[in-house]
Design a protein around this motif. Structure first.
Motif, PDB file in Angstrom:
ATOM      1  N   THR A   1       0.930   1.846   0.335  1.00  0.00           N
ATOM      2  CA  THR A   1       1.450   1.977  -1.031  1.00  0.00           C
ATOM      3  C   THR A   1       0.285   2.181  -1.969  1.00  0.00           C
ATOM      4  OG1 THR A   1       2.801   0.135  -0.297  1.00  0.00           O
ATOM      5  CG2 THR A   1       3.252   0.996  -2.468  1.00  0.00           C
TER       6      THR A   1
ATOM      7  N   ARG B   1       4.118   5.269  -8.106  1.00  0.00           N
ATOM      8  CA  ARG B   1       3.867   4.400  -6.967  1.00  0.00           C
ATOM      9  C   ARG B   1       4.399   5.102  -5.722  1.00  0.00           C
ATOM     10  NH1 ARG B   1       0.219   0.874  -6.503  1.00  0.00           N
ATOM     11  NH2 ARG B   1       0.653  -0.825  -5.081  1.00  0.00           N
TER      12      ARG B   1
ATOM     13  N   THR C   1       4.939   5.432  -1.630  1.00  0.00           N
ATOM     14  CA  THR C   1       4.985   4.636  -0.399  1.00  0.00           C
ATOM     15  C   THR C   1       5.173   5.573   0.773  1.00  0.00           C
ATOM     16  OG1 THR C   1       6.116   2.947  -1.660  1.00  0.00           O
ATOM     17  CG2 THR C   1       6.085   2.677   0.714  1.00  0.00           C
TER      18      THR C   1
END
Lengths: 536, 154
Positions: A313, A319, A321
């Protein structure tokens, strides 16, 4: 076993697709030909004949396309002029995509697209355009049966009976091994993106880990200091400078001409020192932009292992992932640019396989942006268990001289060719070009020496470790034998006397091939690697 | 036990060289027509004539070389290919890595009873220019048999 033909509706679909594809050209040329009234007496029959020929080709193709569902594989015969026979073992099928055209629905037919993990650009291995649903179910059953057999023998401690046909990740037993091996089954039943799985899969593994009472795996969070050093040592300011240059170029078009020429006149009037200072300022701005960009990209980078899945991450503004199953990692690559080598740092990536459809996804998963080089294996082994605990001594190439010679010669030829070209175009530049060539050759000699001294290869059990150095960057690949697709040893005639050769190791990276080439190895070393790969 | 490609492949290659000759002659004729109709330069014709001479004769000359230095071996666990004299290259492809085997045959190969075998792994693709039906079947059976068993040990 008698071969089966596709349902006749397949002909309709194939013809429809063909017509659609040729519609634009066909209509345009038909209109162009029919425009001329006088010539209609031969253009009309010609068009008619072309149309009939077109349909006839598709009919012939339809008649020639047959498939046989054998015990272990599907055999597909196709082709009109060049007859093709394709054998696809059930165990190799990774994805079965079903789609149902509107006209197929009332007849309970569907289009089946069969994909293996073989490298095929943007096309499935085989497409059965119209087959009964029962056929698709039969293939699916046989695939699961063979996949289960594969899973049973591959899984570390699994017993053959445990691999259930309907094994879904959620129902897996707590030991976790059989849940992850049918990556062939479970992942294929989901989207074709079998490797970079969405976070819900990682969540399932986490739940499974918790259910088993195991702690949720090792976790690594990047320290601010490390991120700082990584950003500082990235030499990515060149693209930023390119962007700034492009902006300047565009500003030239946008701003009024006399404004720009006035500014340029002012600039020319300034002393050279100030200009140099300006250039330095621009460089620093570029560096700062690159630095901030990297800080933002890897902000709070976290690597976590849950069961058999690694999750990374990162990011400040977005963000991101990414997850990858451990058994899908083709190779672990450790890279260190010259600057990072001086600071004793390195970064770790994982090479994974992906389908053509996933071009946007990152093929190289960054496992660790920056890590202290001496502690690298110690830090990485909890995440990737098959990495060795320490780097074994690597077998060096037979001699460094060929590397040095090749690099020097390469630059020499390039420089001389450039100088020759300049001689015809701008003769007064030839002398500086020759001096630059000499400097480049010196650089080349150093580069060659670096490459020759960095290259190395070793095997540790089923693991292959290869190290190469090109353009000053050291790259170390850790590959398991199962992920080496093929091995080639090449020996030019002039190396026979000295018993040297080149070795190429083929890996899967993204949707293509990554050929790692090790040059000027001793024949004995190459034969040792060949024996390790395929024991005689 | 290394095998050569079947003898018939030389004939196939010769026919291929013949076809190349026909192709270049067709191009030459086309350029002649273009020269007459639209005044295209003559040196284009010279080039295509030159290529019509050089290309097929080069291919014909290389046939014995290609045949002599192309070897292959199919064992229980792997396919080995060896080619080249100036740059001798030996490739090992374990059967467990082979994803697909595609046999294809154009009219010329079919007339000689041969098939071109294309072996695809997850990332590479190697091919045997022409093998007899018996060898193709043998390869297919081995691959199917091994595809059933376990993939290579980790």
């Amino acid at each position: 076993m008698t071969p089966n033909r596709l349902h006749p509706l397949a002909l309709v679909i194939m013809l429809g697709k063909g017509l659609y594809g040729w519609a634009a050209i066909g209509l345009a040329s038909a209109w162009a030909l029919l425009k001329d009234d006088g010539a209609r007496f031969w253009t009309l029959p010609l068009l008619g004949a072309l149309l009939i020929a077109f349909v006839a080709i598709y009919v012939a193709r339809y008649l020639r396309f047959t498939y046989v569902l054998g015990e272990d594989a599907i055999t597909i015969n196709s082709g009109l002029f060049v007859r093709k026979t394709r054998h696809i073992p059930y165990a190799n099928i990774q994805t079965l995509q079903r789609s149902q055209w509107l006209i197929l629905q009332p007849f309970d037919l569907l289009s089946l697209s069969i994909e293996t993990s073989s490298h095929e650009d943007n096309a499935a291995e085989a497409t059965l355009v119209a087959v009964p649903t029962a056929v698709a179910d039969l293939i699916e059953r046989r695939r699961k049966r063979s996949g289960a057999r594969v899973a049973a023998s591959v899984g570390a401690a699994a017993d053959p009976a445990a691999a259930d046909d309907e094994a879904a990740p959620a129902n897996a037993d707590a030991s976790g091994t059989s849940a992850d091996e049918p990556g062939v089954n479970a992942a294929a039943a989901e989207a074709p993106t079998a490797d970079l799985v969405a976070t819900d899969d990682a969540g399932t593994d986490a739940a499974e880990a918790d259910a088993a009472g195991r702690p949720a795996g090792p976790e690594y969070r990047i320290a601010a200091r490390d991120l700082n050093i990584y950003a500082l040592t990235s030499m990515g300011f060149v693209p930023v400078l390119a962007v700034l240059w492009w902006l300047y170029d565009k500003a030239d078009d946008i701003l009024p001409k006399d404004w720009v020429s006035g500014a340029e006149r002012q600039l020319a009037a300034l002393a050279v020192v100030v200009i140099v200072a300006l250039v330095i300022v621009i460089l620093l701005l570029g560096l700062a932009a690159a630095y901030l960009g990297i800080l933002q990209k890897y902000f709070r980078f976290t690597l976590r292992r849950e069961g058999h899945t690694l999750t990374a991450t990162r990011g400040l503004f977005t963000r991101t992932t990414t997850s990858v199953r451990l058994d899908r990692i083709q190779a672990v690559r450790v890279r260190a640019t010259l600057l990072r080598q001086w600071c004793h740092l390195a970064s770790v990536q994982a090479l994974t396989a992906s389908n053509a459809a996933d071009e946007e996804k990152q093929d190289d998963l960054m496992l660790m942006p920056v890590v202290q080089a001496p502690r690298l294996l110690e830090v990485m082994t909890p995440f990737v268990p098959w990495l060795p605990s320490e780097l074994p001594p690597l077998a060096a190439p037979a001699a460094t001289a060929p590397f040095v010679r090749n690099a020097g010669l390469g630059y020499l030829v390039l420089g001389l060719a450039g100088s020759l070209g300049l001689h015809f175009w701008q003769p007064h530049w030839v002398l500086p070009a020759l001096i630059a060539t000499a400097a480049l050759v010196l650089v080349g000699l150093v580069q060659g020496r670096y490459a020759g001294r960095t290259q190395g290869i070793a095997t540790v059990g089923p693991l292959l470790i290869m190290q190469t150095g090109s353009w000053g960057t050291r790259q170390t690949d850790f590959v398991r034998r199962a992920n080496v697709q093929s091995l080639a040893v090449e020996q030019p005639r002039w190396l026979r006397a000295r018993r040297r050769c080149h070795l190429t190791v083929n890996l899967r990276k993204g949707n293509g091939n990554e050929a790692v080439e090790l040059r000027y190895l001793d024949l004995a070393t190459a034969q040792m690697i060949q024996d390790w790969y395929q024991p005689k | 036990m290394e095998e050569h490609l079947p003898q018939q492949i030389k004939q196939v290659w010769r026919i291929g060289a013949g076809l190349a000759l026909v192709w270049w002659l067709a191009v030459t004729v086309g350029l002649l027509v273009a020269n007459r109709l639209w005044g295209w330069p003559l040196w284009l014709i010279a080039i295509s004539l030159g290529l019509a001479l050089v290309h097929p004769s080069a291919e014909l000359a290389l046939i014995p070389y290609r045949y002599a230095f192309w070897r292959f071996r199919i064992t229980d666990t792997a396919v080995y290919l060896k080619e080249g004299a100036l740059f001798q290259k030996e490739t090992a492809i374990p059967i467990s890595r082979i994803q697909n085997v595609t046999l294809s045959a154009g009219p010329i190969l079919r007339a000689h009873g041969l098939q071109q075998v294309e072996i695809q792994t997850a990332s590479t693709s190697d091919s045997l220019a022409g093998v007899t039906a018996e060898v193709a079947d043998r390869l297919r059976d081995r691959i199917l048999a091994l595809a059933k068993e376990a993939r290579d040990d980790a």
